[in-house]
Structure formats: structure tokens, C-alpha cells
Design a protein around this motif. Structure first.
Motif, PDB file in Angstrom:
ATOM      1  N   LEU A   1       0.816  -1.200   0.000  1.00  0.00           N
ATOM      2  CA  LEU A   1       0.000   0.000   0.000  1.00  0.00           C
ATOM      3  C   LEU A   1       0.853   1.253   0.000  1.00  0.00           C
ATOM      4  CD1 LEU A   1      -2.894  -0.870   2.473  1.00  0.00           C
ATOM      5  CD2 LEU A   1      -2.930  -0.860  -0.003  1.00  0.00           C
ATOM      6  N   GLY A   2       1.951   1.202   0.745  1.00  0.00           N
ATOM      7  CA  GLY A   2       2.837   2.352   0.800  1.00  0.00           C
ATOM      8  C   GLY A   2       3.438   2.681  -0.551  1.00  0.00           C
ATOM      9  N   ALA A   3       3.545   1.703  -1.438  1.00  0.00           N
ATOM     10  CA  ALA A   3       4.089   1.918  -2.774  1.00  0.00           C
ATOM     11  C   ALA A   3       3.006   2.343  -3.762  1.00  0.00           C
ATOM     12  CB  ALA A   3       4.765   0.641  -3.277  1.00  0.00           C
ATOM     13  N   GLY A   4       1.762   2.455  -3.266  1.00  0.00           N
ATOM     14  CA  GLY A   4       0.675   2.868  -4.141  1.00  0.00           C
ATOM     15  C   GLY A   4       0.203   1.772  -5.083  1.00  0.00           C
ATOM     16  N   GLN A   5       0.376   0.515  -4.712  1.00  0.00           N
ATOM     17  CA  GLN A   5      -0.031  -0.616  -5.553  1.00  0.00           C
ATOM     18  C   GLN A   5      -0.979  -1.523  -4.756  1.00  0.00           C
ATOM     19  OE1 GLN A   5       3.689  -2.358  -6.759  1.00  0.00           O
ATOM     20  NE2 GLN A   5       4.096  -0.725  -8.231  1.00  0.00           N
ATOM     21  N   PRO A   6      -2.246  -1.122  -4.630  1.00  0.00           N
ATOM     22  CA  PRO A   6      -3.182  -1.886  -3.802  1.00  0.00           C
ATOM     23  C   PRO A   6      -3.426  -3.315  -4.280  1.00  0.00           C
ATOM     24  CG  PRO A   6      -4.316  -0.114  -4.979  1.00  0.00           C
ATOM     25  CD  PRO A   6      -2.855   0.067  -5.208  1.00  0.00           C
ATOM     26  N   ALA A   7      -3.455  -3.543  -5.578  1.00  0.00           N
ATOM     27  CA  ALA A   7      -3.672  -4.909  -6.077  1.00  0.00           C
ATOM     28  C   ALA A   7      -2.518  -5.820  -5.675  1.00  0.00           C
ATOM     29  CB  ALA A   7      -3.839  -4.897  -7.595  1.00  0.00           C
ATOM     30  N   GLN A   8      -1.310  -5.291  -5.739  1.00  0.00           N
ATOM     31  CA  GLN A   8      -0.143  -6.073  -5.330  1.00  0.00           C
ATOM     32  C   GLN A   8      -0.164  -6.312  -3.819  1.00  0.00           C
ATOM     33  OE1 GLN A   8       3.589  -4.417  -6.609  1.00  0.00           O
ATOM     34  NE2 GLN A   8       4.724  -6.267  -6.075  1.00  0.00           N
ATOM     35  N   ALA A   9      -0.634  -5.336  -3.049  1.00  0.00           N
ATOM     36  CA  ALA A   9      -0.743  -5.503  -1.601  1.00  0.00           C
ATOM     37  C   ALA A   9      -1.737  -6.613  -1.265  1.00  0.00           C
ATOM     38  CB  ALA A   9      -1.161  -4.191  -0.944  1.00  0.00           C
ATOM     39  N   LEU A  10      -2.866  -6.646  -1.953  1.00  0.00           N
ATOM     40  CA  LEU A  10      -3.864  -7.691  -1.733  1.00  0.00           C
ATOM     41  C   LEU A  10      -3.296  -9.057  -2.097  1.00  0.00           C
ATOM     42  CD1 LEU A  10      -6.713  -8.541  -0.959  1.00  0.00           C
ATOM     43  CD2 LEU A  10      -7.419  -8.033  -3.307  1.00  0.00           C
ATOM     44  N   ALA A  11      -2.626  -9.148  -3.233  1.00  0.00           N
ATOM     45  CA  ALA A  11      -2.031 -10.424  -3.655  1.00  0.00           C
ATOM     46  C   ALA A  11      -0.973 -10.888  -2.663  1.00  0.00           C
ATOM     47  CB  ALA A  11      -1.439 -10.285  -5.053  1.00  0.00           C
ATOM     48  N   ALA A  12      -0.157  -9.964  -2.173  1.00  0.00           N
ATOM     49  CA  ALA A  12       0.876 -10.322  -1.197  1.00  0.00           C
ATOM     50  C   ALA A  12       0.236 -10.801   0.105  1.00  0.00           C
ATOM     51  CB  ALA A  12       1.786  -9.126  -0.937  1.00  0.00           C
ATOM     52  N   GLY A  13      -0.833 -10.142   0.513  1.00  0.00           N
ATOM     53  CA  GLY A  13      -1.536 -10.565   1.721  1.00  0.00           C
ATOM     54  C   GLY A  13      -2.135 -11.945   1.571  1.00  0.00           C
ATOM     55  N   GLN A  14      -2.737 -12.212   0.430  1.00  0.00           N
ATOM     56  CA  GLN A  14      -3.312 -13.536   0.185  1.00  0.00           C
ATOM     57  C   GLN A  14      -2.239 -14.617   0.159  1.00  0.00           C
ATOM     58  OE1 GLN A  14      -5.424 -12.518  -3.400  1.00  0.00           O
ATOM     59  NE2 GLN A  14      -7.351 -12.222  -2.295  1.00  0.00           N
ATOM     60  N   GLU A  15      -1.090 -14.299  -0.411  1.00  0.00           N
ATOM     61  CA  GLU A  15       0.021 -15.260  -0.427  1.00  0.00           C
ATOM     62  C   GLU A  15       0.548 -15.498   0.980  1.00  0.00           C
ATOM     63  OE1 GLU A  15       2.800 -18.017  -1.760  1.00  0.00           O
ATOM     64  OE2 GLU A  15       0.968 -17.267  -2.689  1.00  0.00           O
ATOM     65  N   ALA A  16       0.603 -14.442   1.779  1.00  0.00           N
ATOM     66  CA  ALA A  16       1.053 -14.594   3.169  1.00  0.00           C
ATOM     67  C   ALA A  16       0.101 -15.499   3.948  1.00  0.00           C
ATOM     68  CB  ALA A  16       1.167 -13.227   3.839  1.00  0.00           C
ATOM     69  N   VAL A  17      -1.189 -15.335   3.734  1.00  0.00           N
ATOM     70  CA  VAL A  17      -2.178 -16.208   4.392  1.00  0.00           C
ATOM     71  C   VAL A  17      -1.965 -17.647   3.957  1.00  0.00           C
ATOM     72  CG1 VAL A  17      -4.639 -16.784   4.526  1.00  0.00           C
ATOM     73  CG2 VAL A  17      -3.910 -14.405   4.741  1.00  0.00           C
ATOM     74  N   ARG A  18      -1.794 -17.860   2.663  1.00  0.00           N
ATOM     75  CA  ARG A  18      -1.599 -19.226   2.143  1.00  0.00           C
ATOM     76  C   ARG A  18      -0.365 -19.877   2.735  1.00  0.00           C
ATOM     77  NH1 ARG A  18       0.947 -22.212  -1.480  1.00  0.00           N
ATOM     78  NH2 ARG A  18       2.303 -20.592  -2.277  1.00  0.00           N
ATOM     79  N   GLN A  19       0.754 -19.160   2.741  1.00  0.00           N
ATOM     80  CA  GLN A  19       1.996 -19.722   3.276  1.00  0.00           C
ATOM     81  C   GLN A  19       1.905 -19.982   4.771  1.00  0.00           C
ATOM     82  OE1 GLN A  19       5.580 -17.690   2.080  1.00  0.00           O
ATOM     83  NE2 GLN A  19       4.908 -17.554  -0.048  1.00  0.00           N
ATOM     84  N   ALA A  20       1.296 -19.068   5.504  1.00  0.00           N
ATOM     85  CA  ALA A  20       1.156 -19.257   6.952  1.00  0.00           C
ATOM     86  C   ALA A  20       0.279 -20.464   7.261  1.00  0.00           C
ATOM     87  CB  ALA A  20       0.577 -17.998   7.596  1.00  0.00           C
ATOM     88  N   CYS A  21      -0.780 -20.644   6.486  1.00  0.00           N
ATOM     89  CA  CYS A  21      -1.658 -21.794   6.714  1.00  0.00           C
ATOM     90  C   CYS A  21      -0.967 -23.109   6.391  1.00  0.00           C
ATOM     91  CB  CYS A  21      -2.954 -21.638   5.913  1.00  0.00           C
ATOM     92  SG  CYS A  21      -4.050 -20.368   6.583  1.00  0.00           S
ATOM     93  N   LEU A  22      -0.159 -23.116   5.354  1.00  0.00           N
ATOM     94  CA  LEU A  22       0.602 -24.336   5.031  1.00  0.00           C
ATOM     95  C   LEU A  22       1.617 -24.660   6.131  1.00  0.00           C
ATOM     96  CD1 LEU A  22       1.168 -23.908   1.186  1.00  0.00           C
ATOM     97  CD2 LEU A  22      -0.253 -25.631   2.339  1.00  0.00           C
ATOM     98  N   LEU A  23       2.302 -23.645   6.615  1.00  0.00           N
ATOM     99  CA  LEU A  23       3.247 -23.857   7.713  1.00  0.00           C
ATOM    100  C   LEU A  23       2.522 -24.343   8.960  1.00  0.00           C
ATOM    101  CD1 LEU A  23       6.157 -23.613   8.778  1.00  0.00           C
ATOM    102  CD2 LEU A  23       5.611 -21.248   9.388  1.00  0.00           C
ATOM    103  N   ALA A  24       1.379 -23.757   9.256  1.00  0.00           N
ATOM    104  CA  ALA A  24       0.602 -24.163  10.421  1.00  0.00           C
ATOM    105  C   ALA A  24       0.075 -25.583  10.284  1.00  0.00           C
ATOM    106  CB  ALA A  24      -0.546 -23.190  10.648  1.00  0.00           C
TER     107      ALA A  24
END
Length: 144
Positions: A1-24
Motif C-alpha cells: 500500500l505504501g508503494a501505491g499498488q493496492p492490487a499487489q498488496a492484496l495479492a501479497a496478503g493472500q500469499e502470506a495467508v496461504r503460506q502461513a496456513c501451510l506452515l501451520a
């Protein structure tokens, strides 16, 4: 978001959720399968093992919702959406977890597993609520 790229922020957040769930999921499997070995390393007291092994196996089932909750909560907070996360924490802990832990653990006499049951149920509900807030994507329009 700080870089002004909201779509990329959403995609990064979704990837973080996916990776955290796999690790968990992996961690939960270790807790489920290895609870006996883990408690052998932690304590020589049979009474501690008798209580701890079933509790560790039980909490293995809620590692994925917990990971999803943590990632989504901090993503929202980092994006500036701070009121909903604090509200969901207060309601979850005070309105759900504490009363349910009292009822499950003491009133119904489920003991430690009752308290863990209350916590697992409450965390799973909070994970669901916070994920819905995260998924709706309104947070990507906030100014950081």
C-alpha cells in the motif's frame, strides 16, 4: 500500500495467508503425531504427560485458523484498519473465550481440554470474521 499498488498488496496478503496456513498445517501435524515424543522431552512426570499429550494433540487441529487469524489481523492493522481488529479481539476474548472457558472447563468439568476447546472455538470464529474483513479488500484503499 505504501508503494501505491493496492492490487499487489492484496495479492501479497493472500500469499502470506496461504503460506502461513501451510506452515501451520505442518506444525499441527507435528503436534498431532509427535505429542508423545514432545512431552517426553519436556517432562519426566507421568502426570504432566497424561494431561499434556491429549491437550497438544487437541490444539493441533486449530493451528491453521490461528495462523490465518494472525496474518489477516496484522495485515489489516498494517494497512491502517485498526478499529475492527481491536473490536474483534475485545469481543472474542471477553464475550466468547472467557465465558466459554469457564463453562467448558469448570461448569461442565471438561478441565484443561474444556478450556482449550473454548479457546479453539473462539480463535476459529475470530479467524473467520477477520478473514472476511481481509477478503472484502476495503483495506487496500486506505492511505498508509
Amino acid at each position: 500500500l505504501g508503494a501505491g499498488q493496492p492490487a499487489q498488496a492484496l495479492a501479497a496478503g493472500q500469499e502470506a495467508v496461504r503460506q502461513a496456513c501451510l506452515l501451520a498445517l505442518g506444525t499441527g501435524l507435528i503436534y498431532l503425531i509427535g505429542a508423545g515424543w514432545i512431552f517426553q522431552l519436556m517432562s519426566q512426570e507421568q502426570a504432566v504427560r497424561d494431561i499434556g499429550v491429549p491437550a497438544l494433540r487437541f490444539i493441533s487441529w486449530y493451528q491453521v485458523p490461528l495462523a490465518m487469524f494472525i496474518v489477516c489481523l496484522y495485515a489489516l492493522r498494517g494497512a491502517g484498519d485498526t478499529q475492527f481488529p481491536i473490536l474483534i479481539n475485545i469481543v472474542g476474548l471477553l464475550v466468547l473465550r472467557l465465558p466459554l472457558a469457564y463453562v467448558f472447563g469448570l461448569v461442565w468439568q471438561w478441565g484443561l481440554l474444556g478450556v482449550w476447546s473454548a479457546m479453539c472455538l473462539e480463535v476459529t470464529l475470530r479467524a473467520f470474521w477477520i478473514y472476511l474483513r481481509f477478503r472484502n479488500g476495503r483495506w487496500i484503499h486506505l492511505k498508509v
